[in-house]
Design a protein around this motif. Structure first.
Motif, PDB file in Angstrom:
ATOM      1  N   ALA A 113     -28.167   8.529  31.391  1.00 31.02           N
ATOM      2  CA  ALA A 113     -27.567   8.450  32.731  1.00 31.02           C
ATOM      3  C   ALA A 113     -27.713   9.781  33.458  1.00 31.02           C
ATOM      4  CB  ALA A 113     -26.080   8.055  32.599  1.00 31.02           C
ATOM      5  N   ALA A 114     -27.498  10.861  32.709  1.00 28.13           N
ATOM      6  CA  ALA A 114     -27.636  12.184  33.328  1.00 28.13           C
ATOM      7  C   ALA A 114     -29.074  12.434  33.747  1.00 28.13           C
ATOM      8  CB  ALA A 114     -27.161  13.254  32.332  1.00 28.13           C
ATOM      9  N   LEU A 115     -30.004  12.026  32.895  1.00 29.00           N
ATOM     10  CA  LEU A 115     -31.416  12.196  33.243  1.00 29.00           C
ATOM     11  C   LEU A 115     -31.757  11.404  34.499  1.00 29.00           C
ATOM     12  CD1 LEU A 115     -33.251  12.105  29.796  1.00 29.00           C
ATOM     13  CD2 LEU A 115     -32.972  14.038  31.362  1.00 29.00           C
ATOM     14  N   ASP A 116     -31.154  10.205  34.607  1.00 32.19           N
ATOM     15  CA  ASP A 116     -31.389   9.404  35.809  1.00 32.19           C
ATOM     16  C   ASP A 116     -30.889  10.138  37.040  1.00 32.19           C
ATOM     17  OD1 ASP A 116     -31.856   7.127  37.476  1.00 32.19           O
ATOM     18  OD2 ASP A 116     -29.678   6.800  37.419  1.00 32.19           O
ATOM     19  N   ALA A 117     -29.682  10.720  36.932  1.00 28.01           N
ATOM     20  CA  ALA A 117     -29.139  11.476  38.060  1.00 28.01           C
ATOM     21  C   ALA A 117     -30.041  12.658  38.406  1.00 28.01           C
ATOM     22  CB  ALA A 117     -27.720  11.952  37.717  1.00 28.01           C
ATOM     23  N   VAL A 118     -30.541  13.331  37.369  1.00 28.14           N
ATOM     24  CA  VAL A 118     -31.418  14.487  37.604  1.00 28.14           C
ATOM     25  C   VAL A 118     -32.699  14.049  38.304  1.00 28.14           C
ATOM     26  CG1 VAL A 118     -32.851  16.195  36.443  1.00 28.14           C
ATOM     27  CG2 VAL A 118     -30.485  15.875  35.725  1.00 28.14           C
ATOM     28  N   ALA A 119     -33.267  12.943  37.824  1.00 28.95           N
ATOM     29  CA  ALA A 119     -34.496  12.446  38.439  1.00 28.95           C
ATOM     30  C   ALA A 119     -34.244  12.073  39.896  1.00 28.95           C
ATOM     31  CB  ALA A 119     -35.003  11.229  37.648  1.00 28.95           C
ATOM     32  N   GLY A 120     -33.084  11.403  40.136  1.00 28.39           N
ATOM     33  CA  GLY A 120     -32.741  11.038  41.515  1.00 28.39           C
ATOM     34  C   GLY A 120     -32.574  12.278  42.385  1.00 28.39           C
ATOM     35  N   GLY A 121     -31.909  13.297  41.812  1.00 26.89           N
ATOM     36  CA  GLY A 121     -31.703  14.534  42.564  1.00 26.89           C
ATOM     37  C   GLY A 121     -33.032  15.215  42.861  1.00 26.89           C
ATOM     38  N   PHE A 122     -33.906  15.208  41.897  1.00 25.20           N
ATOM     39  CA  PHE A 122     -35.213  15.837  42.087  1.00 25.20           C
ATOM     40  C   PHE A 122     -36.004  15.124  43.167  1.00 25.20           C
ATOM     41  CE2 PHE A 122     -39.334  17.497  40.462  1.00 25.20           C
ATOM     42  CZ  PHE A 122     -38.968  18.833  40.428  1.00 25.20           C
ATOM     43  N   ARG A 123     -35.919  13.805  43.140  1.00 26.79           N
ATOM     44  CA  ARG A 123     -36.627  13.035  44.173  1.00 26.79           C
ATOM     45  C   ARG A 123     -36.059  13.350  45.551  1.00 26.79           C
ATOM     46  NH1 ARG A 123     -36.649   6.469  44.704  1.00 26.79           N
ATOM     47  NH2 ARG A 123     -38.005   6.361  46.550  1.00 26.79           N
ATOM     48  N   ALA A 124     -34.726  13.425  45.639  1.00 32.78           N
ATOM     49  CA  ALA A 124     -34.099  13.750  46.919  1.00 32.78           C
ATOM     50  C   ALA A 124     -34.544  15.130  47.392  1.00 32.78           C
ATOM     51  CB  ALA A 124     -32.571  13.705  46.768  1.00 32.78           C
ATOM     52  N   LEU A 125     -34.652  16.035  46.427  1.00 41.54           N
ATOM     53  CA  LEU A 125     -35.116  17.383  46.750  1.00 41.54           C
ATOM     54  C   LEU A 125     -36.519  17.338  47.346  1.00 41.54           C
ATOM     55  CD1 LEU A 125     -34.053  20.300  46.353  1.00 41.54           C
ATOM     56  CD2 LEU A 125     -35.475  20.372  44.288  1.00 41.54           C
ATOM     57  N   MET A 126     -37.388  16.543  46.723  1.00 32.66           N
ATOM     58  CA  MET A 126     -38.748  16.395  47.220  1.00 32.66           C
ATOM     59  C   MET A 126     -38.760  15.806  48.612  1.00 32.66           C
ATOM     60  SD  MET A 126     -40.792  17.506  44.871  1.00 32.66           S
ATOM     61  CE  MET A 126     -39.550  18.764  44.665  1.00 32.66           C
ATOM     62  N   GLU A 127     -37.818  14.911  48.863  1.00 34.45           N
ATOM     63  CA  GLU A 127     -37.795  14.257  50.178  1.00 34.45           C
ATOM     64  C   GLU A 127     -36.957  15.052  51.169  1.00 34.45           C
ATOM     65  OE1 GLU A 127     -36.371  10.402  49.201  1.00 34.45           O
ATOM     66  OE2 GLU A 127     -38.292   9.721  48.351  1.00 34.45           O
ATOM     67  N   ARG A 128     -36.566  16.252  50.792  1.00 33.96           N
ATOM     68  CA  ARG A 128     -35.819  17.173  51.653  1.00 33.96           C
ATOM     69  C   ARG A 128     -34.524  16.569  52.140  1.00 33.96           C
ATOM     70  NH1 ARG A 128     -37.865  21.274  54.634  1.00 33.96           N
ATOM     71  NH2 ARG A 128     -39.659  22.276  53.712  1.00 33.96           N
ATOM     72  N   ARG A 129     -33.926  15.742  51.360  1.00 35.94           N
ATOM     73  CA  ARG A 129     -32.589  15.271  51.722  1.00 35.94           C
ATOM     74  C   ARG A 129     -31.649  15.463  50.537  1.00 35.94           C
ATOM     75  NH1 ARG A 129     -32.143  10.152  49.752  1.00 35.94           N
ATOM     76  NH2 ARG A 129     -34.046   9.056  49.171  1.00 35.94           N
ATOM     77  N   PHE A 130     -31.880  16.537  49.802  1.00 36.07           N
ATOM     78  CA  PHE A 130     -31.020  16.815  48.655  1.00 36.07           C
ATOM     79  C   PHE A 130     -29.665  17.315  49.131  1.00 36.07           C
ATOM     80  CE2 PHE A 130     -29.297  19.663  45.417  1.00 36.07           C
ATOM     81  CZ  PHE A 130     -29.277  18.816  44.328  1.00 36.07           C
ATOM     82  N   ASP A 131     -28.630  16.764  48.536  1.00 36.64           N
ATOM     83  CA  ASP A 131     -27.277  17.205  48.871  1.00 36.64           C
ATOM     84  C   ASP A 131     -26.561  17.443  47.550  1.00 36.64           C
ATOM     85  OD1 ASP A 131     -24.826  17.755  49.788  1.00 36.64           O
ATOM     86  OD2 ASP A 131     -24.402  15.779  50.644  1.00 36.64           O
ATOM     87  N   ASP A 132     -26.137  18.696  47.333  1.00 37.55           N
ATOM     88  CA  ASP A 132     -25.565  18.996  46.019  1.00 37.55           C
ATOM     89  C   ASP A 132     -24.294  18.197  45.764  1.00 37.55           C
ATOM     90  OD1 ASP A 132     -24.237  20.259  47.943  1.00 37.55           O
ATOM     91  OD2 ASP A 132     -24.220  22.261  47.011  1.00 37.55           O
ATOM     92  N   ARG A 133     -23.548  17.872  46.799  1.00 36.97           N
ATOM     93  CA  ARG A 133     -22.334  17.091  46.613  1.00 36.97           C
ATOM     94  C   ARG A 133     -22.687  15.679  46.088  1.00 36.97           C
ATOM     95  NH1 ARG A 133     -18.967  14.088  49.656  1.00 36.97           N
ATOM     96  NH2 ARG A 133     -20.391  14.181  51.415  1.00 36.97           N
ATOM     97  N   ILE A 134     -23.697  15.091  46.741  1.00 36.91           N
ATOM     98  CA  ILE A 134     -24.120  13.764  46.295  1.00 36.91           C
ATOM     99  C   ILE A 134     -24.642  13.828  44.872  1.00 36.91           C
ATOM    100  CG2 ILE A 134     -25.860  11.961  46.651  1.00 36.91           C
ATOM    101  CD1 ILE A 134     -25.605  12.461  49.642  1.00 36.91           C
ATOM    102  N   PHE A 135     -25.380  14.905  44.571  1.00 39.79           N
ATOM    103  CA  PHE A 135     -25.947  15.036  43.228  1.00 39.79           C
ATOM    104  C   PHE A 135     -24.833  15.104  42.179  1.00 39.79           C
ATOM    105  CE2 PHE A 135     -27.167  17.821  39.695  1.00 39.79           C
ATOM    106  CZ  PHE A 135     -28.151  17.036  39.137  1.00 39.79           C
ATOM    107  N   VAL A 136     -23.834  15.940  42.460  1.00 42.20           N
ATOM    108  CA  VAL A 136     -22.738  16.090  41.493  1.00 42.20           C
ATOM    109  C   VAL A 136     -22.019  14.768  41.296  1.00 42.20           C
ATOM    110  CG1 VAL A 136     -20.490  17.161  41.121  1.00 42.20           C
ATOM    111  CG2 VAL A 136     -22.412  18.547  41.902  1.00 42.20           C
ATOM    112  N   VAL A 137     -21.708  14.112  42.409  1.00 43.66           N
ATOM    113  CA  VAL A 137     -20.986  12.848  42.311  1.00 43.66           C
ATOM    114  C   VAL A 137     -21.815  11.806  41.574  1.00 43.66           C
ATOM    115  CG1 VAL A 137     -20.074  10.914  43.651  1.00 43.66           C
ATOM    116  CG2 VAL A 137     -19.565  13.257  44.355  1.00 43.66           C
TER     117      VAL A 137
END
Lengths: 231, 110
Positions: free
Chosen positions: B35-59
């Protein structure tokens, strides 16, 4: 959709800029690294089948199942044996022993007996009937299947003796009062028939001039007993 | 940067401290990791798409782990723990693959 160059730029920024707001994220990654390490370094333990293949596990399970079946059969066999020992042989043997004991108690006269039988009354005012005739009567009753016999007030058992005293018949040292009363328990009809056969006890008593009377009773009570220690 | 540092520190702690996992936590460990890896992958993708939000990532990280663990716990209570674990892992793995595909498309145009 971001341009690849922009994405690379973002990646570079993320990697080389001191990321102030990412403290919580770092913490989360720390947790992730910890979890992964813990999962990978999990102690192997001493179970050899933790990493065994499914087929091997199935084989092991089959072996264990067969072994359990054998042990179950063995357990059932032993339980049956225990059952037999407790209920079948021992208890039955005990009951058999109790029946034998009751029979022997009746025969040795250590217990009171009630049941169907005959009451014989020999009225002999002249004293013509001696111990031989009475002994014949007792033997005849025994032959006819009498379980318990009482003459006068004496229980007739294995070692009872008959004799003739100055005042008449003596049984086990006890003078038999007149009229002589003999109680016998057993097959009442059979006992009565045994007494009245031609040339039997009844005839020999009557030829001596005494009166012989036998009555069949549904319930004859022989309550005189011999002390157990006497045997 | 701090993510990589955190990861390395976590691995170092895990190796040095060598904690023993409580038995009741054992079934949830792999699920939590995936599950954590999934969150990390999602966060990384968001980062690539320039819509990364650390709050969303943490949640998402925390909720992913908690929901996955809860599902496995529920499966255990319902007597389908193994199947539920498999299902959760499969779903999370699919999401990881999807995110990885998106990241790959962005990074390499492929």
């Amino acid at each position: 959709m971001a341009e690849p160059s922009e994405a690379r730029e973002a990646l570079r920024r993320l990697a080389f800029t001191p990321a102030r707001p990412h403290l919580v994220i770092g913490l989360l990654f720390l947790v992730l690294g910890l979890l992964v390490t813990v999962a990978l370094l999990r102690p192997d333990g001493d179970e050899p089948w933790r990493n065994a293949r499914t087929e091997d596990l199935v084989q092991i399970l089959d072996d264990l199942g067969a072994r359990q079946g054998r042990l179950d059969a063995e357990a059932a066999r032993l339980a049956r044996l225990q059952d037999d020992l407790e209920r079948g042989s021992t208890v039955e043997a005990l009951a058999e022993s109790r029946r034998t004991l009751e029979g022997l108690q009746v025969l040795t006269g250590t217990t009171a007996v009630y049941g169907p039988g005959v009451t014989i009354t020999i009225t002999d005012p002249d004293g013509a009937v001696d111990s031989v005739v009475l002994l014949d009567a007792v033997q005849e009753l025994r032959d006819a299947g009498a379980e318990a016999i009482q003459v006068g007030s004496t229980r007739i058992v294995v070692d009872t003796w008959f004799g003739d005293g100055p005042e008449g018949i003596v049984v086990d040292g006890q003078p038999v009062p007149s009229p002589i009363r003999v109680l016998a328990i057993g097959d009442a009809e059979g006992l009565a028939a045994a007494m009245s056969i031609p040339g039997g006890v009844a005839d020999s008593v009557r030829t001596r001039g005494a009166e012989f009377e036998a009555s069949v009773d549904e319930s004859v009570s022989i309550s005189v007993t011999v002390p157990e220690s006497a045997g | 940067m701090i993510a990589i540092i955190g990861l390395l520190v976590g691995i170092a702690i895990g190796i040095l401290w060598h904690p023993t996992v409580p038995l009741w936590l054992e079934p949830y460990l792999p699920i939590a990791i995936v599950a954590a890896l999934d969150a990390v992958a999602g966060g990384f993708r968001a980062l690539m798409e320039r819509r990364f939000d650390d709050r969303i990532f943490v949640v998402s990280f925390l909720s992913n782990v908690v929901i996955a663990a809860f599902l496995v716990f529920l499966g255990d209570q319902l007597g389908v723990g193994a199947q539920m674990s498999t299902g959760v892992v499969v779903v999370l793995a699919m999401r990881i693959f999807a995110n990885a595909a998106a990241i790959r498309r962005i990074l390499f145009r492929a």
